[in-house]
Design an enzyme around this catalytic site. Structure first.
Site, PDB file in Angstrom:
ATOM      1  N   HIS A 308       0.821  -1.221   0.000  1.00 39.47           N
ATOM      2  CA  HIS A 308       0.000   0.000   0.000  1.00 39.47           C
ATOM      3  C   HIS A 308       0.854   1.269   0.000  1.00 39.47           C
ATOM      4  O   HIS A 308       0.322   2.365  -0.228  1.00 39.47           O
ATOM      5  CB  HIS A 308      -0.924   0.031   1.218  1.00 39.47           C
ATOM      6  CG  HIS A 308      -2.022  -0.989   1.184  1.00 39.47           C
ATOM      7  ND1 HIS A 308      -2.872  -1.132   0.106  1.00 39.47           N
ATOM      8  CD2 HIS A 308      -2.401  -1.928   2.097  1.00 39.47           C
ATOM      9  CE1 HIS A 308      -3.732  -2.110   0.355  1.00 39.47           C
ATOM     10  NE2 HIS A 308      -3.463  -2.614   1.551  1.00 39.47           N
ATOM     11  N   HIS A 346      -6.335  -7.249  -0.435  1.00 40.32           N
ATOM     12  CA  HIS A 346      -6.476  -5.824  -0.719  1.00 40.32           C
ATOM     13  C   HIS A 346      -5.629  -5.448  -1.928  1.00 40.32           C
ATOM     14  O   HIS A 346      -4.540  -5.999  -2.130  1.00 40.32           O
ATOM     15  CB  HIS A 346      -6.034  -4.984   0.487  1.00 40.32           C
ATOM     16  CG  HIS A 346      -6.784  -5.290   1.741  1.00 40.32           C
ATOM     17  ND1 HIS A 346      -6.316  -6.169   2.700  1.00 40.32           N
ATOM     18  CD2 HIS A 346      -7.975  -4.826   2.210  1.00 40.32           C
ATOM     19  CE1 HIS A 346      -7.185  -6.240   3.694  1.00 40.32           C
ATOM     20  NE2 HIS A 346      -8.196  -5.440   3.424  1.00 40.32           N
TER      21      HIS A 346
END
Length: 585
Positions: A308, A346
């Site tokens: 991320h 994710h």
């Protein structure tokens, strides 16, 4: 015995920085006192650029630090999941909510213990976790997933009273540099932890590495059949090839702070910057080691995770982007084309951002998306890259939770492998988050260790076997440790054929793959035939489905002679109701 190494003190997160590398700290079992909700909260959140967000940050003296916090993320939806004992929200302001796991206590009963495996809250009179069934005094940190989830750890009392003496460099025993698989690990990464007291402890915790290390030791894999790679801290010059100077400086600033936050769910303490540098350094060196031929493949047992982390921001538990740094290291060693497969539940928005517009790196991600409602909201199928590198970003966005082995293997067969083969990478990296595993409290999907092993085996044929697996997410200790062990066994050459993927995809899985093929065939012509075949299968499936609906509708209408007899009014009434329902379908 390495089994005696794994039990550690709760104080181990605060030990001196002078900890010897490549060994675990001696001591007692750490009481993690953690819990999570058993369903992910689907939030529509947008990643923002910026540096540190000092919400409740204090210095070494315990005094509040200055600095204004930046605007946060919009609040997402909430769900009650622990017998109505909690109302899910963050301790931060609602307009700064970036977390889908932190609750706010109600006035009801307070849970007395938190499951060490899944972090679910439980009351004192419960011996086994209501969520995952793990025993209150589980031995998972001592024996990994080999420990029974149903019985108390027989050594727990000894471990709590007698610290295990550990010699420095124990990971070097029974290991040989001639092994084909290298493992990157350094116990200083365990020092990265959330130190601020909260009502709901953090899911990204040091126990994640401890459980995997215990499982590998119990299986005789590491130490033993894999050899440890000496660790080093990544240099600032290497980091600046991936991140902005502002980002690098903001992470380094945390070394002077007792506790700080980049976003409400992305914490740092005084050891976090060093842990992030060590993790990135191990990933870079593993990539160089593998590509140069000194190791056949490798596994980076590292944290904090990284996918991320973008050019300018830390978010989603991630500080530095380990996979992006490893890709650059492989290219510096001579690789011309690098493939990054990201199967974390994710989307790796940071990795996609870093390599957007770069045709030398192909990024493929399989993740929950749900129309942008699942964190971090990015990764739609139409996000294909830019600036002349369209098609070098491939997103496979699942439309729901519960996705399992069959859908993942199907996507690999129809999308991932055809594109990867056409790309012909010199080096392959897996961003291996295990939060899509069965039992994970955040991912809520259904991939098994056999499923992860099968996907690894399918990728092992690329790049002449030059494969690096980098740990990302995964928050159920049994799931993450059993899955990681299964993957490393494939790296060691152990893979048995299973029935994984033989059942075919689900309806939603087929729809997702068709959507991706329709978009990506414009950039990868090799997908055209698969798209046409699956489109025909989908049409046949739709026709059969409509026939079944019509047959069911006719059975519910009654005999056809009702239409002209005394029951004609009833027939018309039922027919009108079912016609309306059929149109809705």
């Amino acid at each position: 015995m390495l089994a005696e190494i794994i039990h550690m003190n709760s104080e181990c997160n605060m030990v001196s920085e002078a900890v010897p590398v490549n060994r675990l700290t001696s001591g007692k079992v750490e009481n993690s006192n953690l819990h999570l909700i058993d369903e992910p909260l689907c939030q529509d959140e947008e990643a923002r650029n910026g540096t540190l967000e000092f919400n409740g940050t204090v210095n070494h003296n315990g005094e509040p630090c200055g600095g204004e916090s930046e605007p946060g993320f919009p609040s997402g939806t909430t769900e009650d999941n622990i017998n109505d004992f909690y109302d899910y929200d963050t301790i931060f302001n609602e307009d700064e909510d970036d977390s889908d796991w932190e609750p706010l206590k109600r006035h009801m009963e307070i849970p007395n213990w938190f499951c060490i495996n899944c972090t679910m809250a439980n009351l004192d009179d419960v011996v086994h976790c209501d969520n995952c069934g793990e025993h209150k005094r589980s031995g998972i940190l001592r024996n990994g997933f080999f420990a029974s989830p149903f019985f108390e750890d027989a050594h727990s009392c000894i471990a709590e009273s007698e610290p295990a003496g550990v010699e420095a460099g124990i990971f070097l025993r029974n290991s040989s540099s001639s092994c084909s698989t290298a493992v990157g690990f350094d116990e200083r990464m365990l020092l990265h932890s959330e130190v601020m007291a909260k009502q709901h402890p953090h899911p990204e915790r040091p126990d994640r590495l401890r459980a995997i290390a215990a499982s590998l030791a119990a299986a005789g894999i590491f130490p033993g059949r894999c050899y440890p790679l000496p660790s080093r801290e990544i240099t600032k010059q290497e980091l600046l090839m991936v991140h902005s100077s502002k980002h690098v400086d903001s992470v380094e600033l945390t070394s002077d702070l007792f506790s700080s936050y980049f976003t409400p769910d992305t914490y740092a303490n005084e050891h976090s910057a060093q842990a992030a540098r060590i993790a990135a350094g191990l990933c870079a060196d593993l990539a160089s080691e593998i590509f140069s031929g000194r190791a056949k493949n490798g596994f980076a047992l590292v944290r904090p995770p990284g996918h991320h982390a973008g050019v300018r921001q830390s978010m989603g538990f991630c500080l530095h982007n380990n996979a992006a740094i490893a890709a650059l290291a492989a290219q510096a060693a001579g690789a011309k084309k690098v493939l990054i497969i990201d199967w974390d539940v994710h989307h790796g928005n940071g990795t996609q951002e870093i390599y957007d517009g770069n045709k030398s790196v192909l990024y493929v991600s399989l993740h929950r998306h749900e129309g942008g409602k699942f964190y971090p909201s990015t990764g739609a199928a139409w996000e294909v890259g830019s600036d002349g590198a369209e098609g070098y970003c491939v997103n496979i966005p699942w439309s729901r939770g519960g996705v399992g082995d069959d859908d993942y293997v199907f996507a690999f067969e129809k999308v991932v492998l055809p594109i990867a083969s056409a790309f012909a990478p010199d080096f392959t990296i897996i961003s291996a988050g295990f939060d899509a595993a069965r039992g994970d409290p955040l991912g809520c999907c259904d991939v098994t260790p056999d499923g992860y092993a099968q996907m690894t085996h399918m990728l092992n044929g690329l790049s002449d076997g030059k494969l690096l697996v980098i740990l990302e997410g995964g928050y159920n200790l049994r799931s993450i440790s059993s899955s990681a062990t299964a993957v490393i066994k494939v790296l060691l050459g152990e893979h048995t054929q299973t029935e994984v993927g033989k059942k075919g995809p689900t309806k939603s899985g087929l729809q997702t793959v068709l959507e991706v093929l329709q978009i990506q065939k414009n950039y990868w012509p090799t997908l055209q035939l698969s798209y046409e075949e699956l489109e025909l299968q989908w049409k046949l499936f739709s026709i059969q489905r409509k026939k079944k609906q019509l047959k069911r509708r006719r059975r519910m209408l009654g005999p056809i002679f009702w239409k002209w007899g005394r029951k004609s009014a009833l027939y018309r009434l039922i027919n009108s109701q079912f016609s309306l329902k059929f149109r809705r379908l």
